[in-house]
Write a protein that holds these residues in place. Structure first.
Motif, mmCIF file in Angstrom:
data_model
loop_
_atom_site.group_PDB
_atom_site.id
_atom_site.type_symbol
_atom_site.label_atom_id
_atom_site.label_comp_id
_atom_site.label_asym_id
_atom_site.label_seq_id
_atom_site.Cartn_x
_atom_site.Cartn_y
_atom_site.Cartn_z
ATOM 1 N N MET A 183 0.833 -1.203 0.000
ATOM 2 C CA MET A 183 0.000 0.000 0.000
ATOM 3 C C MET A 183 0.871 1.257 0.000
ATOM 4 O O MET A 183 0.575 2.235 -0.700
ATOM 5 N N PHE A 184 1.931 1.217 0.770
ATOM 6 C CA PHE A 184 2.844 2.360 0.825
ATOM 7 C C PHE A 184 3.487 2.586 -0.540
ATOM 8 O O PHE A 184 3.641 3.733 -0.989
ATOM 9 N N TYR A 185 3.844 1.509 -1.209
ATOM 10 C CA TYR A 185 4.495 1.619 -2.520
ATOM 11 C C TYR A 185 3.562 2.269 -3.541
ATOM 12 O O TYR A 185 4.010 3.038 -4.406
ATOM 13 N N THR A 186 2.247 1.990 -3.437
ATOM 14 C CA THR A 186 1.298 2.518 -4.422
ATOM 15 C C THR A 186 1.156 4.036 -4.353
ATOM 16 O O THR A 186 0.698 4.654 -5.328
ATOM 17 N N ILE A 187 1.503 4.640 -3.227
ATOM 18 C CA ILE A 187 1.339 6.095 -3.097
ATOM 19 C C ILE A 187 2.692 6.817 -3.063
ATOM 20 O O ILE A 187 2.749 8.013 -2.767
ATOM 21 N N LEU A 188 3.754 6.099 -3.375
ATOM 22 C CA LEU A 188 5.075 6.707 -3.269
ATOM 23 C C LEU A 188 5.224 7.918 -4.187
ATOM 24 O O LEU A 188 5.820 8.937 -3.810
ATOM 25 N N ALA A 189 4.654 7.844 -5.379
ATOM 26 C CA ALA A 189 4.751 8.975 -6.312
ATOM 27 C C ALA A 189 4.041 10.202 -5.747
ATOM 28 O O ALA A 189 4.553 11.329 -5.836
ATOM 29 N N GLN A 190 2.863 9.986 -5.154
ATOM 30 C CA GLN A 190 2.132 11.108 -4.560
ATOM 31 C C GLN A 190 2.875 11.689 -3.360
ATOM 32 O O GLN A 190 2.864 12.901 -3.137
#
Length: 438
Positions: free
Chosen positions: A403-410
């Motif tokens: 889950m953390f990886y999915t928002i790394l760009a944001q």
């Protein structure tokens, strides 16, 4: 970046947090034993539950008003509040008068003041630090908190039973010192921007419900919070399921399995060794790890840290071999030292300026939720095998990491000051709040 380069607020708060944290940890962790002996196990558990609930509600309300009226006012009110509470606790636990019931009520009120203070304090630190400074700031705070916990744990074990009156007096004096320093030296230049204009009037402010609807519409923040909850809960199983399992399964276990007549250890002693190892490693290795990890990218350090942390704590839920348990704790602690400063820096960058306290207040529920999941682990552990529990704990951590990886760009965008989605949600909530009050 050096410590002396920090804003004065940061240097003062780090010092005051170490002072008050050391004093508090000499008393508060032992209060359950106090209430259990004075009022019974049921009321001892009730004070913990009510304290958590009161802290959550106070944090939500305090976060809202900190973003409306500034940080310093709420911090000062909370510090004065717990100063008087600890003074009254000294009175009702003195050689001349004793009342466990009044102490019970005062502990709940202290939890309320801590709930008010936390979001305002966190937001104030973020107000005066740049994004590139926050990783170093959180690394220092993490080290200082663990050092104060280590010192206080040893001192409290010797002083709590015989010198409770004196300890409460000390807490009250430290509260007075903290309040004076906050009033005289802490700078609060924060202005609450509503619809782009500084304002603190009720007419121009969204309601508390509209304010938190804005925060809850920030999907990046929600995913970050849920991921953090799953990851933090991995460690919280140590004091719950792992502690219970070791207490049942480790009975006179040889410390060296190939030498059966060597020193033997039980589960409770093993848990104590692991907790001590964790604290000592954090205190000793924090600065070294910070210097060592500078040569690598934050993203790589973060996810390698998560992997070590999850693997180490998950194995603790399965093994009964003392040497392997200590090795697993080493791996978990190194992982923790790698990821905590980076994750906290991302959290600091996540909240827009106008709503930092509100974000911090809701994020504070992560630790309450992790406490709940830790308790749930004890229940599940009574029905499932240790290898299955270890697998579930690992799965929880891996889901949080993904889950953390999915928002790394944001998160990287927020680090660079791009808050388009959050600001849009805030404006909608502001409009809704104004319409509801018109």
């Amino acid at each position: 970046m050096r410590f002396r380069d920090f804003h004065r607020n940061v240097k003062l708060r780090i010092g005051l947090s170490f002072l008050s944290g050391t004093a508090n940890n000499m008393v508060l962790p032992f209060m359950s034993i106090y209430f259990s002996g004075k009022l019974g196990d049921t009321l001892a558990g009730l004070v913990v539950i009510l304290g958590i609930m009161a802290g959550v509600v106070a944090g939500i309300i305090g976060g809202y008003y900190s973003d409306r009226f500034g940080r310093k006012k709420l911090m000062l009110a909370a510090e004065i509040g717990w100063m008087f509470c600890f003074a009254l606790m000294a009175v009702v636990n003195s050689p001349w008068f004793e009342s466990a019931g009044i102490t019970f009520l005062l502990m709940i009120i202290v939890s309320i003041f801590w709930g008010i203070h936390g979001p305002a304090n966190e937001a104030m630190l973020l107000d005066v630090t740049a994004p590139e400074e926050r990783k170093f700031m959180y690394a220092i705070m993490y080290w200082m908190n663990n050092l104060s916990f280590a010192i206080a744990g040893m001192a409290g074990a010797f002083l709590f039973k015989s010198y409770l009156f004196e300890l409460f007096i000390s807490l009250s004096v430290i509260g007075l010192i903290t309040g004076i320093i906050t009033y005289v030296y802490i700078q609060d230049d924060y202005k609450a921007p509503i619809s782009g204009k500084p304002s603190t009037t009720k007419k121009n402010s969204p309601s508390i419900w509209a304010n938190y609807r804005m925060v809850l519409r920030d999907k990046t923040f929600l995913i970050f919070t849920m991921a953090s909850l799953l990851l933090v809960s991995v460690e919280f199983h140590l004091g719950n399921y792992v502690a219970v399992r070791l207490g049942k399964e480790m009975v006179d276990t040889p410390f060296l399995p190939w030498v059966t007549d060597a020193w033997q250890i039980d589960g409770f002693k093993m848990l104590g060794f692991m907790r001590t190892e964790n604290t000592v490693l954090v205190v000793v290795l924090s600065v070294f790890m910070g210097v060592l990890m500078r040569r690598f990218s934050d993203r790589r350090v973060l996810f390698i840290g998560y992997a070590c942390y999850i693997a180490g704590y998950s194995y603790l839920a399965y093994s009964n071999q003392p040497g392997l348990l200590l090795l697993s704790m080493l791996i978990a602690t190194v992982g923790e030292l790698m990821y905590v400063p980076i994750k906290q820096a991302y959290l600091g960058n996540l909240a827009p300026d106008h709503a930092r306290s509100s974000y911090m207040a809701l994020y504070g529920m992560v630790y309450r939720g992790a406490t709940f999941l830790g308790g749930l682990g004890v229940i599940l552990g009574g029905m499932l095998s240790s290898w299955l529990m270890a697998s579930l704990i690992a799965l929880s951590g891996v889901i949080g990491m993904v889950m953390f990886y999915t928002i790394l760009a944001q998160l990287e965008e927020r680090k660079n000051g791009h808050f388009a989605a959050a600001n849009s949600s805030f404006m909608e909530a502001n409009k809704a709040g104004l319409e509801s009050t018109s």
